[in-house]
Design a protein around this motif. Sequence first.
Motif, PDB file in Angstrom:
ATOM      1  N   GLN A 168      -1.770 -29.131  49.107  1.00 10.17           N
ATOM      2  CA  GLN A 168      -1.380 -28.950  50.505  1.00 10.17           C
ATOM      3  C   GLN A 168      -1.738 -27.558  51.025  1.00 10.17           C
ATOM      4  N   THR A 169      -2.491 -26.786  50.232  1.00 12.07           N
ATOM      5  CA  THR A 169      -2.965 -25.477  50.670  1.00 12.07           C
ATOM      6  C   THR A 169      -4.468 -25.555  50.934  1.00 12.07           C
ATOM      7  N   ALA A 170      -4.993 -24.546  51.573  1.00  9.99           N
ATOM      8  CA  ALA A 170      -6.429 -24.499  51.845  1.00  9.99           C
ATOM      9  C   ALA A 170      -7.238 -24.341  50.559  1.00  9.99           C
ATOM     10  N   PHE A 171      -6.644 -23.725  49.536  1.00  6.78           N
ATOM     11  CA  PHE A 171      -7.373 -23.437  48.303  1.00  6.78           C
ATOM     12  C   PHE A 171      -7.254 -24.530  47.253  1.00  6.78           C
ATOM     13  N   GLY A 172      -6.101 -25.147  47.156  1.00  4.67           N
ATOM     14  CA  GLY A 172      -5.890 -26.204  46.159  1.00  4.67           C
ATOM     15  C   GLY A 172      -5.605 -25.688  44.771  1.00  4.67           C
ATOM     16  N   ASN A 173      -6.538 -24.931  44.186  1.00  6.63           N
ATOM     17  CA  ASN A 173      -6.411 -24.423  42.824  1.00  6.63           C
ATOM     18  C   ASN A 173      -6.252 -22.907  42.822  1.00  6.63           C
ATOM     19  N   PHE A 174      -5.377 -22.420  41.957  1.00  9.31           N
ATOM     20  CA  PHE A 174      -5.094 -20.989  41.850  1.00  9.31           C
ATOM     21  C   PHE A 174      -5.226 -20.580  40.392  1.00  9.31           C
ATOM     22  N   TRP A 175      -5.949 -19.496  40.143  1.00  7.08           N
ATOM     23  CA  TRP A 175      -6.279 -19.049  38.795  1.00  7.08           C
ATOM     24  C   TRP A 175      -5.859 -17.594  38.593  1.00  7.08           C
ATOM     25  N   VAL A 176      -5.349 -17.281  37.402  1.00  8.72           N
ATOM     26  CA  VAL A 176      -5.004 -15.902  37.054  1.00  8.72           C
ATOM     27  C   VAL A 176      -5.424 -15.658  35.609  1.00  8.72           C
ATOM     28  N   GLN A 177      -6.097 -14.527  35.374  1.00  3.43           N
ATOM     29  CA  GLN A 177      -6.385 -14.026  34.031  1.00  3.43           C
ATOM     30  C   GLN A 177      -5.629 -12.713  33.904  1.00  3.43           C
ATOM     31  N   ASP A 178      -4.721 -12.620  32.961  1.00  5.92           N
ATOM     32  CA  ASP A 178      -4.068 -11.347  32.660  1.00  5.92           C
ATOM     33  C   ASP A 178      -4.572 -10.867  31.304  1.00  5.92           C
ATOM     34  N   PHE A 179      -4.975  -9.615  31.259  1.00  8.66           N
ATOM     35  CA  PHE A 179      -5.509  -8.992  30.052  1.00  8.66           C
ATOM     36  C   PHE A 179      -4.570  -7.875  29.628  1.00  8.66           C
ATOM     37  N   GLY A 180      -4.538  -7.584  28.334  1.00  5.78           N
ATOM     38  CA  GLY A 180      -3.732  -6.451  27.896  1.00  5.78           C
ATOM     39  C   GLY A 180      -4.096  -5.986  26.502  1.00  5.78           C
ATOM     40  N   THR A 181      -3.659  -4.785  26.224  1.00  2.94           N
ATOM     41  CA  THR A 181      -3.683  -4.208  24.884  1.00  2.94           C
ATOM     42  C   THR A 181      -2.300  -3.627  24.670  1.00  2.94           C
ATOM     43  N   ARG A 182      -1.664  -4.042  23.604  1.00  5.01           N
ATOM     44  CA  ARG A 182      -0.295  -3.573  23.321  1.00  5.01           C
ATOM     45  C   ARG A 182      -0.285  -2.100  22.940  1.00  5.01           C
ATOM     46  N   SER A 199     -18.519 -10.997  40.373  1.00  2.99           N
ATOM     47  CA  SER A 199     -17.767  -9.941  41.066  1.00  2.99           C
ATOM     48  C   SER A 199     -17.692  -8.709  40.157  1.00  2.99           C
ATOM     49  N   PRO A 200     -18.200  -7.550  40.621  1.00  9.64           N
ATOM     50  CA  PRO A 200     -18.221  -6.360  39.749  1.00  9.64           C
ATOM     51  C   PRO A 200     -16.859  -5.995  39.142  1.00  9.64           C
ATOM     52  N   LYS A 210     -15.995  -6.389  35.177  1.00  8.46           N
ATOM     53  CA  LYS A 210     -15.603  -5.206  34.402  1.00  8.46           C
ATOM     54  C   LYS A 210     -14.387  -5.513  33.532  1.00  8.46           C
ATOM     55  N   ASN A 211     -13.405  -6.229  34.092  1.00  7.98           N
ATOM     56  CA  ASN A 211     -12.224  -6.598  33.305  1.00  7.98           C
ATOM     57  C   ASN A 211     -12.594  -7.502  32.131  1.00  7.98           C
ATOM     58  N   ILE A 212     -13.434  -8.494  32.384  1.00  4.31           N
ATOM     59  CA  ILE A 212     -13.833  -9.438  31.331  1.00  4.31           C
ATOM     60  C   ILE A 212     -14.576  -8.723  30.214  1.00  4.31           C
ATOM     61  N   LEU A 213     -15.433  -7.764  30.564  1.00  2.85           N
ATOM     62  CA  LEU A 213     -16.274  -7.098  29.571  1.00  2.85           C
ATOM     63  C   LEU A 213     -15.693  -5.796  29.045  1.00  2.85           C
ATOM     64  N   ASP A 214     -14.430  -5.516  29.343  1.00  2.10           N
ATOM     65  CA  ASP A 214     -13.773  -4.310  28.853  1.00  2.10           C
ATOM     66  C   ASP A 214     -13.352  -4.531  27.393  1.00  2.10           C
ATOM     67  N   ARG A 249      -2.725  -0.782  28.110  1.00  2.22           N
ATOM     68  CA  ARG A 249      -3.794  -1.050  29.062  1.00  2.22           C
ATOM     69  C   ARG A 249      -3.633  -2.500  29.524  1.00  2.22           C
ATOM     70  N   ALA A 250      -3.856  -2.750  30.816  1.00  2.00           N
ATOM     71  CA  ALA A 250      -3.755  -4.123  31.348  1.00  2.00           C
ATOM     72  C   ALA A 250      -4.687  -4.270  32.543  1.00  2.00           C
ATOM     73  N   ALA A 251      -5.051  -5.507  32.837  1.00  2.00           N
ATOM     74  CA  ALA A 251      -5.898  -5.819  33.986  1.00  2.00           C
ATOM     75  C   ALA A 251      -5.616  -7.260  34.405  1.00  2.00           C
ATOM     76  N   GLU A 252      -6.012  -7.584  35.630  1.00  2.00           N
ATOM     77  CA  GLU A 252      -5.784  -8.945  36.126  1.00  2.00           C
ATOM     78  C   GLU A 252      -6.962  -9.385  36.986  1.00  2.00           C
ATOM     79  N   ASN A 253      -7.378 -10.627  36.804  1.00  2.00           N
ATOM     80  CA  ASN A 253      -8.328 -11.297  37.682  1.00  2.00           C
ATOM     81  C   ASN A 253      -7.609 -12.471  38.324  1.00  2.00           C
ATOM     82  N   ILE A 254      -7.825 -12.660  39.623  1.00  2.00           N
ATOM     83  CA  ILE A 254      -7.281 -13.832  40.305  1.00  2.00           C
ATOM     84  C   ILE A 254      -8.407 -14.520  41.068  1.00  2.00           C
ATOM     85  N   ALA A 255      -8.206 -15.783  41.368  1.00  2.00           N
ATOM     86  CA  ALA A 255      -9.163 -16.552  42.151  1.00  2.00           C
ATOM     87  C   ALA A 255      -8.449 -17.767  42.714  1.00  2.00           C
TER      88      ALA A 255
END
Length: 164
Positions: free
Chosen positions: A149-163, A125-126, A130-134, A103-109
């Motif tokens: 040099q981008t409009a966003f500046g900061n980039f975030w990724v959460q990767d979740f998994g169960t082996r 964000s629903p 859901k990914n965080i509370l799974d 099982r895997a999931a990803e959040n980005i921002a």
Amino acid sequence: MLVRRRRELRCLPVLCVIVTAMIVQPAQVTAQSFQAEVIVLTNAHRRNIMGAGCPNLLYSPALTIAAERHASDMARRNYVSHTSPSGASPWRRISWTGYRPSRAAENIAAGHATPDEVVRRWLESPGHRKNILDCNLREIGIGFAQNPQTAFGNFWVQDFGTRR
């Protein structure tokens, strides 16, 4: 807090004096400190929000590599998407690290300045919430990258998994 010593040679008409001055600089925020804080905040919400009572997510070096690579790629190429411009999905990026999830999931921002802000937004964000509370997800990796040099500046990724 980082403290450095600076030595200067100051000369008066008759005498030279060595002066030692203390220069205090604020500690630099590192990607690692941001990543650790996101994990702490995510775990706090998993345990406490509306009685979810999920166990803490465990830090995964493999998921962190996948998340860091994706955050860096988004920052370098200035995009925000789960699928890279070359077509790589979160599951493909995770498998490239050798992690084999059942099982895997990803959040980005993008654009959020602090770990607190990004976790708060994910919880609003629903789908991200859901990914965080799974409770079936057991491990986590965090990616953080900056490109002013981008409009966003900061980039975030959460990767979740169960082996498997």
